[in-house]
Scaffold this motif. Sequence first.
Motif, PDB file in Angstrom:
ATOM      1  N   MET A  23       0.759  -1.453   0.026  1.00 34.72           N
ATOM      2  CA  MET A  23      -0.051   0.051  -0.129  1.00 34.72           C
ATOM      3  C   MET A  23       0.989   1.309  -0.010  1.00 34.72           C
ATOM      4  N   ALA A  24       0.704   2.174  -0.952  1.00 33.02           N
ATOM      5  CA  ALA A  24       1.426   3.267  -1.204  1.00 33.02           C
ATOM      6  C   ALA A  24       0.986   4.174   0.031  1.00 33.02           C
ATOM      7  N   TRP A  25       2.158   5.050   0.560  1.00 31.90           N
ATOM      8  CA  TRP A  25       1.994   6.187   1.648  1.00 31.90           C
ATOM      9  C   TRP A  25       2.252   7.472   0.952  1.00 31.90           C
ATOM     10  N   ASN A  26       1.572   8.478   1.689  1.00 28.02           N
ATOM     11  CA  ASN A  26       2.109   9.738   1.197  1.00 28.02           C
ATOM     12  C   ASN A  26       3.217  10.233   2.144  1.00 28.02           C
ATOM     13  N   HIS A  27       4.609   9.779   1.623  1.00 22.63           N
ATOM     14  CA  HIS A  27       5.435  10.374   2.434  1.00 22.63           C
ATOM     15  C   HIS A  27       5.937  11.912   2.107  1.00 22.63           C
ATOM     16  N   ALA A  28       5.355  12.530   0.943  1.00 15.61           N
ATOM     17  CA  ALA A  28       5.446  13.680   0.637  1.00 15.61           C
ATOM     18  C   ALA A  28       4.861  14.578   1.638  1.00 15.61           C
ATOM     19  N   LYS A  29       3.671  14.109   2.210  1.00 16.41           N
ATOM     20  CA  LYS A  29       2.921  14.956   3.256  1.00 16.41           C
ATOM     21  C   LYS A  29       4.031  14.884   4.564  1.00 16.41           C
ATOM     22  N   ILE A  30       4.635  13.849   4.822  1.00 17.09           N
ATOM     23  CA  ILE A  30       5.406  13.700   5.859  1.00 17.09           C
ATOM     24  C   ILE A  30       6.547  14.844   5.627  1.00 17.09           C
ATOM     25  N   THR A  31       7.339  14.543   4.500  1.00 20.71           N
ATOM     26  CA  THR A  31       8.403  15.868   4.247  1.00 20.71           C
ATOM     27  C   THR A  31       7.927  17.253   4.428  1.00 20.71           C
ATOM     28  N   ASP A  32       6.689  17.519   3.978  1.00 23.24           N
ATOM     29  CA  ASP A  32       6.179  18.874   3.996  1.00 23.24           C
ATOM     30  C   ASP A  32       5.933  19.144   5.431  1.00 23.24           C
ATOM     31  N   TRP A  33       5.589  18.255   6.154  1.00 21.50           N
ATOM     32  CA  TRP A  33       5.321  18.625   7.602  1.00 21.50           C
ATOM     33  C   TRP A  33       6.713  18.700   7.995  1.00 21.50           C
ATOM     34  N   LEU A  34       7.811  18.041   7.876  1.00 18.54           N
ATOM     35  CA  LEU A  34       9.023  18.304   8.484  1.00 18.54           C
ATOM     36  C   LEU A  34       9.483  19.699   8.304  1.00 18.54           C
ATOM     37  N   LEU A  35       9.290  19.998   6.894  1.00 18.63           N
ATOM     38  CA  LEU A  35      10.039  21.274   6.382  1.00 18.63           C
ATOM     39  C   LEU A  35       9.061  22.605   7.223  1.00 18.63           C
ATOM     40  N   SER A  36       7.945  22.429   7.291  1.00 15.91           N
ATOM     41  CA  SER A  36       7.203  23.549   7.936  1.00 15.91           C
ATOM     42  C   SER A  36       7.326  23.561   9.522  1.00 15.91           C
ATOM     43  N   VAL A  37       7.083  22.278  10.125  1.00 18.50           N
ATOM     44  CA  VAL A  37       7.038  22.205  11.572  1.00 18.50           C
ATOM     45  C   VAL A  37       8.181  21.982  12.259  1.00 18.50           C
ATOM     46  N   GLY A  38       8.928  21.124  11.581  1.00 23.31           N
ATOM     47  CA  GLY A  38      10.419  20.514  12.213  1.00 23.31           C
ATOM     48  C   GLY A  38      11.216  21.618  12.954  1.00 23.31           C
ATOM     49  N   PRO A  39      11.549  22.805  12.273  1.00 21.63           N
ATOM     50  CA  PRO A  39      12.189  23.858  13.046  1.00 21.63           C
ATOM     51  C   PRO A  39      11.848  24.326  14.392  1.00 21.63           C
ATOM     52  N   ASP A  40      10.656  23.950  14.687  1.00 22.81           N
ATOM     53  CA  ASP A  40      10.001  24.373  16.010  1.00 22.81           C
ATOM     54  C   ASP A  40       9.953  23.242  17.203  1.00 22.81           C
ATOM     55  N   ILE A  41      10.440  21.930  16.692  1.00 22.83           N
ATOM     56  CA  ILE A  41      10.425  20.826  17.501  1.00 22.83           C
ATOM     57  C   ILE A  41      11.922  21.086  18.131  1.00 22.83           C
ATOM     58  N   ALA A  99      14.391  10.816   5.380  1.00 23.27           N
ATOM     59  CA  ALA A  99      15.545  10.960   5.719  1.00 23.27           C
ATOM     60  C   ALA A  99      16.312  12.350   5.532  1.00 23.27           C
ATOM     61  N   LEU A 100      16.132  12.722   4.262  1.00 23.92           N
ATOM     62  CA  LEU A 100      16.805  13.897   3.416  1.00 23.92           C
ATOM     63  C   LEU A 100      16.196  14.964   4.175  1.00 23.92           C
ATOM     64  N   ALA A 101      14.944  15.031   4.485  1.00 22.54           N
ATOM     65  CA  ALA A 101      14.282  16.047   5.230  1.00 22.54           C
ATOM     66  C   ALA A 101      14.629  16.379   6.790  1.00 22.54           C
ATOM     67  N   THR A 102      14.816  15.201   7.260  1.00 25.16           N
ATOM     68  CA  THR A 102      15.153  14.974   8.596  1.00 25.16           C
ATOM     69  C   THR A 102      16.532  15.502   9.023  1.00 25.16           C
ATOM     70  N   ALA A 103      17.595  14.847   8.272  1.00 22.78           N
ATOM     71  CA  ALA A 103      18.752  15.420   8.463  1.00 22.78           C
ATOM     72  C   ALA A 103      19.052  16.613   8.866  1.00 22.78           C
ATOM     73  N   PRO A 104      18.657  17.953   8.107  1.00 23.38           N
ATOM     74  CA  PRO A 104      19.081  18.986   8.678  1.00 23.38           C
ATOM     75  C   PRO A 104      18.552  19.479   9.980  1.00 23.38           C
ATOM     76  N   LEU A 105      17.248  18.952  10.307  1.00 24.08           N
ATOM     77  CA  LEU A 105      16.644  19.221  11.707  1.00 24.08           C
ATOM     78  C   LEU A 105      17.577  18.600  12.913  1.00 24.08           C
ATOM     79  N   VAL A 106      17.896  17.348  12.629  1.00 27.64           N
ATOM     80  CA  VAL A 106      19.129  16.654  13.539  1.00 27.64           C
ATOM     81  C   VAL A 106      20.357  17.407  13.694  1.00 27.64           C
ATOM     82  N   GLU A 107      20.756  17.814  12.505  1.00 31.32           N
ATOM     83  CA  GLU A 107      22.136  18.464  12.524  1.00 31.32           C
ATOM     84  C   GLU A 107      22.082  19.677  13.364  1.00 31.32           C
ATOM     85  N   VAL A 108      20.993  20.487  13.199  1.00 35.43           N
ATOM     86  CA  VAL A 108      20.921  21.736  14.073  1.00 35.43           C
ATOM     87  C   VAL A 108      20.784  21.477  15.605  1.00 35.43           C
TER      88      VAL A 108
END
Length: 392
Positions: A1-19, A161-170
């Motif tokens: 079953m396909a999953w909408n991982h683009a939605k996850i990466t969009d969420w990381l890019l928009s909300v991730g810096p505030d985590i 992982a590509l969208a998560t890496a910059p958040l973890v690096e910060v």
Amino acid sequence: MAWNHAKITDWLLSVGPDIPDLEALTLALADRIAEDGVPLLRVRLAMRTVHPLMTAVSTIWDRDAATNDVFASPHGLEQRSAYAGSPMARIIQTRAPVRQDLTALTSDDHVAFLELRARGATDYFGLPLRFGDHLSGIMIFVTDAADGFSADHIRGFCDVALATAPLVEVMRLSILSEAVATSYLGPGTAKRVLGGEITRGHVDHLDAAILISDLRGWTQMNAELPVEESVAIANAYFDLLDTAVRANGGEILKFMGDGVLAIFPVTDNPVNAGHKALQAALDASSQQTRNLRFGIGLHLGDVLYGNIGSERRLDFTVMGQAVNLAARIEALCAETGQTILMSEDLARRVDLLDNRLGPYAVKGVPAPIPVFFATEKTAGKNKTPPDMSEGV
């Protein structure tokens, strides 16, 4: 079953810096992926860091666990048998993903895989999070679905992982800056520096009890002992003083060769600050041994607290006549055979004016000054308990 991982990466890019931290990021990310239909059993985010006490930190989200695990790995991790040959070690060494079918293991496979398989896990996928300075993190996904992860799951994990890496690096850099500042400056001073007080000449007047200590026989020790032994003694001494100072609400500002400079700021009542400094001195002096002897000088007064130095090399410290006087009083410990000496200003605050040792001439003061002593017995275990609600 396909999953909408683009939605996850969009969420990381928009909300991730505030985590705020790695734990919150791991839990929120795993929950969102699971809610999107991916059959997750376990998600782990880990990052290498530069810290005096740990070499890596990681957080584990586990679908079946009541609580989630947070690990801080001490230095020496690479030499541990559990790490050697592990999937995480392979990811770090090769900087490439590791995929493992957990239904086809043998007894020769790493214990990390075998333990997951014992829980019913069927598929393992771990991949590096590449940072700008090449100190990578790791993201791991585990499932217990009968068919394991699909090709679409794996593609999605790579995008996430590509969208998560910059958040973890910060987050890693934030841990690094706080660790360096706290380790080299002390917690209270570190907050001021990280808060922006980094301009040369940025100093404040501060009322504080001052503690200065000096290791006895350091020159002879270095001449007679191997350097490793003398350094070990010095480290034991610094540990002892640091423990006593922190336990009583103070902060070590500086290790000066074989000496220590600490302060106990006056926040509302100089009596409290004086008692804290005295109690720290008593706690430390009670830990002396035949091979570990030192003197402690105490004073209470106004100091200049802040940044001094050259344009490119700054030091955050305290200075002024009050600091000089504490140092002169400490120097009298060797002459008098006492471990703890103090000024009249501090002796008055801690009700030890009866412990007058005598007037002594000290450098920089035109007339002899009264000096007072303290021991466990004469101080009566610090007659007036300090209000420990005060802190640095």
